[in-house]
Design an enzyme around this catalytic site. Structure first.
Site, mmCIF file in Angstrom:
data_model
loop_
_atom_site.group_PDB
_atom_site.id
_atom_site.type_symbol
_atom_site.label_atom_id
_atom_site.label_comp_id
_atom_site.label_asym_id
_atom_site.label_seq_id
_atom_site.Cartn_x
_atom_site.Cartn_y
_atom_site.Cartn_z
ATOM 1 N N ARG A 301 -7.345 -30.218 -51.268
ATOM 2 C CA ARG A 301 -8.725 -30.717 -51.271
ATOM 3 C C ARG A 301 -8.811 -32.132 -51.839
ATOM 4 O O ARG A 301 -9.558 -32.962 -51.333
ATOM 5 C CB ARG A 301 -9.634 -29.761 -52.050
ATOM 6 N N TYR A 445 -12.231 -29.622 -42.691
ATOM 7 C CA TYR A 445 -11.114 -28.738 -43.094
ATOM 8 C C TYR A 445 -10.916 -28.666 -44.601
ATOM 9 O O TYR A 445 -11.538 -29.383 -45.343
ATOM 10 C CB TYR A 445 -9.835 -29.009 -42.317
ATOM 11 N N GLU A 446 -10.093 -27.711 -45.022
ATOM 12 C CA GLU A 446 -9.913 -27.398 -46.457
ATOM 13 C C GLU A 446 -11.236 -27.010 -47.121
ATOM 14 O O GLU A 446 -11.463 -27.337 -48.279
ATOM 15 C CB GLU A 446 -9.278 -28.571 -47.217
ATOM 16 N N GLY A 447 -12.061 -26.286 -46.390
ATOM 17 C CA GLY A 447 -13.371 -25.904 -46.912
ATOM 18 C C GLY A 447 -14.387 -26.938 -46.509
ATOM 19 O O GLY A 447 -14.368 -28.058 -47.045
ATOM 20 N N GLN A 452 -17.749 -26.842 -50.454
ATOM 21 C CA GLN A 452 -17.404 -27.575 -51.670
ATOM 22 C C GLN A 452 -18.607 -27.610 -52.622
ATOM 23 O O GLN A 452 -18.458 -27.449 -53.834
ATOM 24 C CB GLN A 452 -16.990 -29.017 -51.333
#
Lengths: 600, 600
Positions: A301, A445-447, A452
């Site tokens: 992240r 991506y990555e949440g 977040q």
């Protein structure tokens, strides 16, 4: 072509003049040799490598994309040779464990290199980036045997890594995954083996032709797994099983089914991975996979946040160069260059506004990133456990902010850069529209960025009775109090204090409302994250302004003069925009939740 | 695939309940037959055509793009047949002059159809869109002979049109153009001919295989031309010279040199056009080309604004459908659908916030667009010259605002739609990323949005002692005063009044500062345009809320309930964000102009 030179002056200013890299990082046990001289040498070599090797392949890579042919993924021409020299030069293992062949340099340096790589070739950077995350997870959670088997090759880059989470019906909600792991009985060498079956999608670097083996870290469920995220286990599934002698042997039951056709990062393969009774090895205890995956994910992240910064930096430099070159129209104040047919468009206030917006956000974001990067090193290496905890708290708090804010503004900045180019920016050959397309994925991506924001308000805010929050509020409050009597700083400290007070006010509001009704916290989350980010940037911009005010003479006077001009732009033209976030937070959930589902 | 149904309920509400289409437009001389019944029938048929014919070719068109083969441009498969049926059905000449074969319907209807076309296939819509602009310019400025020769075929669509302005070294600053026109002497038929030589770039629909002839409207300079924009003349340059019998004959000296590879609108050809002693005919007087080109450009700027709205509407509808379908995670308030494995993501406040942002901007923008559309009709047809002038003033004032604000928010909205899809939005097959790529050009062409802001503050603000401004301020001020005592409207009228007062304050500030220093106006321009747009939307949202409050019962109760919920979202969560624009305006030019050019 885009214009780019690594912003080493700014990076050195941040490391040495602002953030006391030498006192904070080079003083940590294990990093004694990573002094200023070594860091400068590494950065200069890194800049050279990125500018000369990565950048020239960025646009050709976008044009060619990855090709999928009979189960094999071909990366664009030149990527394999580039990858080999990247690994040979040691960039793959820059900050990884020297016991397994890494360079063992501070993570702070890795942050800087990540920015330079993302500025010059994000698609390429995805491959070592994924490996990097997988190495971290294995180092923290793997058995000694697993580390010995996989880490040396992965740290070198000879083998690469992936993280296999998402499935067609679930991304954010991993409790729904269907990939199954069946015990196969203990092997003669004592390691338990599992048979992994299922389909994973959106797997970056899932299949490609750069490395001789690919080590998948896969989330799957054991037969006796509890429901939801508490029943997820983490497995190592290599593309080729590893022979006694450590070399790749038999092909494992994992194959790429197809690759996605995407808006951008086209030279990065995004794969559907089919696991069909593939042999896998459990990492750590059963049902503990989610926590371990977060080891990768948290690093990832922060990396993704840096992607936003990296692309925005290239967009800024390119747009600034274009604006100084492109002759069109005349200054509103009368011809600036009467001898030319027209003035360069940089004379126009609106063009400058776009450029300064990009620049003020880039330099503020870089300062914030390196402040957090140093905390990553302190959290890992400081001899005092309390100091480690404090630093770790700050990293945990700032991770969702860096991921979300940097990627949102990064996308905005690449678009501003494109806008400066006018119609030429929309044409592929200038490379500006590629920056926009590449930047767009980082918000997802990555949440996705909404996740977040939920991580910030739902998890980080309340954690340990607000302990994480104090790692930000205390130093900033202390700084404001210490500096508020300095008249030359008033133009910076006063708006910082106002922003901080609004952030504190909305923190309290969310804490109170959210306790009664979590939807109130959810409705405030995204605006709160942005208000937080603006306040953090205001803090770092005030510190940068203070440092630059102290260096008005000497060789770097022009650098510091520009820094102050950018600081003033930030406080007078950008920071006021964050007040809208405050109003939106305080409006509460009612206007969001009132609409009936069927009416949408 | 994207989800789309033409928003006819909303359009009918605006035309009949809010904006008095029947009293304002159908009452104009010449539009007597364009009553509600006819309009409804046309809209329903138009919706059907766009949904069933245009939309299915949108994604295939993007994938195939235009191909350039030996000087010929091939549009994607199916485009030619689609174009033919579009023309046969009379859509090309919907609002064009019936004397030359047009349908002669109000421009208001054309605005609505433009939205529907942009929602379903922007690239396709570019071809008739360009012809439409060229027809307007010819009708207003062409000789009778020129009209007879070109208009019937162009209005039908058998022949298409272009506007050829930009050259490699100049776009915004047309005073720099180098294309030359040499007199060839009078022809036997009495018309003067010119030989046109030069290169034009970014020519939309410059070459393609849809129509049997292409009529280029070209800016060029006569040998005795004064310097700058005062020396530009407008010429008709047909691809094929027109024979005695009116049919296309000899190929003229104009050819497509190449087409651009662009970020989006890939099925719209963007051509380099080389004019090599091409035969051309002067339109109107020498050196009067700029004003004539603005006839096309002003219509085109409104059209481009509508492109933002059209794409944003499709993005909204698609994202709303996806959010109701996609199961992932649970509502923060506890399972909403306990019988399902997860809740649809529309339960999440942040997803709703994204959807409502799109929706509130779309519905507000559509109301503003149709308010201005009706003014276009009044300006053209009203028997009272004073009324015509008033309406024309409003159109002139709002044109840069519609062009810039609609395309900026349109791009933002397509991105919000994509964000709701998560990773699936980044994949080409879902069609969401195409909306983003297609939307991006609208912020650039027909005058980049920074230019629109300059047009507003530099030209429209001061025009005729602020007369244009009064066409907005007077009705809005009057409305606020009339409604401020109505308690049920207070939640809308109070923030509208506040926004209006800030707009008036900053107008005064810009007028005063700008007189002394035009750079002050330039530095404020973009933020001022946005503040203006938010205030205009607040005005129309208040009127919509008022209309919906009056219709709480009956068949359309659900429609009006949703309208009110969206209005509240606009006022409580979106409008406050415009306060940042006010602060930025009042900060002045200093923080923008202080940085030295070399320091960028």
């Amino acid at each position: 072509m885009v214009t780019y030179a690594a912003p080493l002056d700014d990076i050195r200013f941040l490391l040495y003049d602002l953030l006391d890299y030498e006192g904070q990082v080079a003083a940590l046990p294990g990093y004694e040799e990573a002094n200023r001289e070594l860091v400068d040498a590494v950065l200069e070599e890194g800049a050279r490598f990125c500018q000369n090797e990565l950048l020239p392949l960025n646009r050709p890579g976008d044009e060619a994309g990855c090709r999928f042919e009979n189960g094999v993924v071909r990366t664009p021409d030149g990527f394999k040779a580039l990858y080999d020299s990247f690994c040979e030069a040691g960039w793959n293992g820059l900050s990884l464990n020297p016991d397994y062949g890494g360079q063992g340099l501070p993570k702070t340096l890795q942050f800087v290199m990540t920015e330079l790589i993302c500025s010059t070739n994000l698609s390429f950077g995805m491959y070592p980036g994924l490996t990097h995350g997988a190495c971290n997870a294995l180092e923290m959670h793997g058995s000694d045997d697993q580390k010995r088997t996989f880490l040396p090759n992965m740290i070198h880059g000879r083998w690469s890594g992936t993280m296999c989470l998402t499935e067609p019906h679930c991304g954010t909600d991993l409790g729904l995954i269907r990939t199954r792991a069946e015990p196969m009985g203990a092997a003669p060498d004592g390691e338990s083996k599992y048979s992994i079956t299922g389909t994973k999608i959106f797997i970056s670097a899932g299949e490609h032709d750069l490395s001789e083996n690919i080590v998948h870290l896969v989330l799957a469920k054991l037969p006796d797994a509890p429901e939801g995220t508490k029943g997820i286990s983490l497995f190592i599934v290599p593309k080729f099983l590893v022979k006694e002698d450590g070399s790749p042997g038999t092909r494992n039951g994992v194959a790429c089914g197809s690759i996605e056709h995407k808006m951008g990062i086209k030279a990065s393969s995004t794969c559907v991975m089919n696991f069909d009774a593939a042999e896998g090895y459990l990492v750590g205890q059963p049902h503990s996979g989610m926590a371990k995956m977060f080891t990768m994910m948290n690093v990832a992240r922060l990396d993704v946040g840096i992607q936003g910064l990296g692309l925005a930096e290239t967009a800024y430099q390119s747009a600034a160069a274009y604006a100084k070159e492109r002759l069109q129209g005349r200054s509103l104040a009368g011809p600036a260059y009467p001898e030319k047919a027209a003035d360069p468009i940089i004379v126009h206030p609106d063009v400058r506004r776009n450029l300064l917006t990009m620049r003020a956000l880039n330099e503020g974001a870089r300062a914030l990133a390196l402040w957090v990067a140093i905390a990553v090193d302190v959290a890992e290496k400081h001899p005092d456990a309390a100091k480690r905890q404090e630093a770790d708290d700050l990293v945990a708090l700032m991770t969702p902010i860096i991921k979300s804010f940097f990627t949102d503004y990064g996308f905005e900045a690449t678009n501003l850069g494109m806008q400066v180019y006018g119609g030429h920016g929309y044409i592929r050959e200038h490379g500006m529209e590629q920056l926009v397309r590449d930047a767009r994925i980082a918000q997802i991506y990555e949440g996705a960025n909404g996740i977040q924001a939920l991580d910030l308000v739902g998890r980080k805010l309340g954690q340990n009775m607000g302990r994480l929050l104090r790692r930000f509020f205390h130093p900033v409050q202390g700084y404001v109090e210490a500096k508020m009597t300095r008249p030359e700083l008033a133009e910076f400290v006063a708006p910082l204090a106002k922003s901080l007070s609004r952030l504190q006010q909305s923190t309290l509001w969310i804490a109170q409302q959210g306790l009664k009704d979590p939807e109130e916290a959810g409705a405030a989350a995204a605006d709160y994250l942005n208000l937080f980010a603006y306040t953090a940037l205001a803090y770092l911009w005030t510190r940068m302004a203070e440092a630059s005010l102290a260096q008005q003479d000497g060789d770097s006077a022009a650098f510091h003069e520009a820094k102050l001009a950018t600081a003033r732009f930030f406080f007078q033209r950008l920071l006021p925009k964050s007040s809208g976030h405050f109003s939106a937070i305080m409006a509460g959930k009612a206007p969001i939740m009132a609409m009936k589902e069927a009416a949408f």
